[in-house]
Design a protein around this motif. Structure first.
Motif, PDB file in Angstrom:
ATOM      1  N   LEU A 202       0.846  -1.211   0.000  1.00  0.00           N
ATOM      2  CA  LEU A 202       0.000   0.000   0.000  1.00  0.00           C
ATOM      3  C   LEU A 202       0.873   1.249   0.000  1.00  0.00           C
ATOM      4  O   LEU A 202       0.576   2.234  -0.700  1.00  0.00           O
ATOM      5  N   ASN A 203       1.968   1.210   0.760  1.00  0.00           N
ATOM      6  CA  ASN A 203       2.895   2.360   0.761  1.00  0.00           C
ATOM      7  C   ASN A 203       3.483   2.588  -0.631  1.00  0.00           C
ATOM      8  O   ASN A 203       3.604   3.723  -1.093  1.00  0.00           O
ATOM      9  N   LEU A 204       3.845   1.482  -1.274  1.00  0.00           N
ATOM     10  CA  LEU A 204       4.417   1.590  -2.621  1.00  0.00           C
ATOM     11  C   LEU A 204       3.381   2.190  -3.584  1.00  0.00           C
ATOM     12  O   LEU A 204       3.694   3.079  -4.388  1.00  0.00           O
ATOM     13  N   LEU A 205       2.143   1.715  -3.478  1.00  0.00           N
ATOM     14  CA  LEU A 205       1.079   2.227  -4.353  1.00  0.00           C
ATOM     15  C   LEU A 205       0.829   3.715  -4.084  1.00  0.00           C
ATOM     16  O   LEU A 205       0.588   4.493  -5.014  1.00  0.00           O
ATOM     17  N   ASP A 206       0.905   4.125  -2.810  1.00  0.00           N
ATOM     18  CA  ASP A 206       0.746   5.554  -2.478  1.00  0.00           C
ATOM     19  C   ASP A 206       1.773   6.386  -3.237  1.00  0.00           C
ATOM     20  O   ASP A 206       1.440   7.404  -3.853  1.00  0.00           O
TER      21      ASP A 206
END
Ligand code: UFG
Length: 323
Positions: free
Chosen positions: A98-102
């Motif tokens: 999720l952090n990467l997608l953010d």
């Protein structure tokens, strides 16, 4: 084209990095080096020390580099450990993604190729397993990967994410020139353990059960060469515009534990001592892929179809490995 390879110092990541560079694609490798090896990173790639759970370290990559697409390998992947430490798996694998997608969405990067696994299917209802097989993973590792596959579909609807999740069967082998290969600590995978026995580093290989419903009683798996996995990733990058979804990566051929041992003996002309112990929890009798969708969508074809060729490449690496 510039591609960010998250986890590019790991086993499958490092082979993919090399192939990307050979295909004239610029590569930024990001890795926290917890399980990855700095020596495995091709010198032509730009390396960044980053961690999925440190959003600032991800943010910086996208600020500095004009990234067109991401290939995401970075994950914890020990099935047994995931049962005892699910927190570690859900944080690193799910929250980390999720952090990467953010960071990607903030910088308008909408293309991702993702390392998924046949562990998302759980106990198989039939073989060969196709992509429509129901997904009921039986451990937190498989569940964490399935959650991410599902998140991608929601992000596709809401934000236009383009995603391909590649469900690997059993990755095996090493680069054709034995420059990079498999090196895990602890090592739990069958082929490297068998080769360590043959090398004299271990006394014997413990076969986990020989009364499965298979031809010789030992478990059957689909061993797919790591360079065939790498080529599927490179091809996937080119398909992100016209296909969103999940593809099995396997040879479609099932090989038993005893067949692996026998093949390794033939390849090396050495004996491999084994003993049979109790079954390992959560090991299905047979897992092999229906790979027709990957062949159709990607125009991919595994080059290594004979287990002996896969073991031969692993053996060349095992006797010359640098890390
Ligand atoms: N095996 C043994 N003895 C060993 C090690 C393995 O008999 O010392 C057997 C296992 O029972 C299994 C086969 O060899 O039947 C292959 O085992 P691996 O541990 O090499 O691989 P797995 O099939 O357990 O795991 C792979 C991937 C995982 C993935 C899983 C999906 O490595 O990431 O497939 O089931 F989650």
């Amino acid at each position: 084209m510039k591609v960010l390879v998250m986890g590019g110092a790991g086993y499958i990541g490092s082979h993919t990095v090399r192939l990307l560079l050979d295909s004239q694609i610029d590569v930024v490798v990001a890795d926290n080096l917890i399980y990855g090896h700095k020596e495995a990173i091709d010198e032509r790639a730009f390396f960044v020390h980053a961690d999925l759970l440190n959003p600032l370290s991800l943010e910086k990559i996208f600020e500095i580099h004009k990234i067109d697409a991401v290939i995401h390998f970075a994950a914890f992947a020990y099935v047994g450990e995931s049962v005892n430490h699910p927190q570690k798996y859900y944080y690193n694998n799910v929250v980390g993604t999720l952090n990467l997608l953010d960071a990607m969405l903030k910088h308008n990067v909408k293309k991702i190729v993702f390392s998924s696994t046949c562990a998302t299917y759980g106990e198989p209802l039939y073989t060969p397993i196709d992509e429509l097989h129901r997904q009921e993973p039986i451990n937190p590792y498989g569940k964490s990967k399935l959650m991410i596959e599902k998140i991608f579909f929601d992000y596709e609807q809401a934000y236009g994410l383009q995603h391909i999740s590649l469900r690997y069967f059993n990755a095996a082998g090493a680069s054709h020139d034995a420059v990079i290969g498999e090196s895990h600590d602890p090592e739990t995978h069958l082929i490297p353990l068998v080769l360590k026995v043959i090398k004299g580093e271990r006394a014997d290989i413990k076969i986990f059960g020989d009364d499965y419903e298979t031809a010789d009683g030992t478990c059957v798996r689909d061993y797919i060469h790591v360079e065939d996995l790498a080529s599927a990733h490179v091809l996937s990058l080119g398909k992100l515009n016209n296909f969103n979804g999940c593809l099995n990566l396997g040879t479609g051929i099932g090989v038993s534990v005893k067949e692996v041992i026998k093949s390794a003996e033939e390849v090396t002309s050495k004996r491999c001592h084994f003993s049979v112990i109790a079954k390992r929890a959560g090991d299905p009798a047979k897992l092999y892929a229906d790979n027709r969708k990957a062949i159709d969508v990607l125009g991919w074809e595994p080059q290594y179809k004979d287990i002996k060729d896969i073991i031969h490449s692993a053996w060349k690496w095992e006797i010359s490995k640098r890390y």
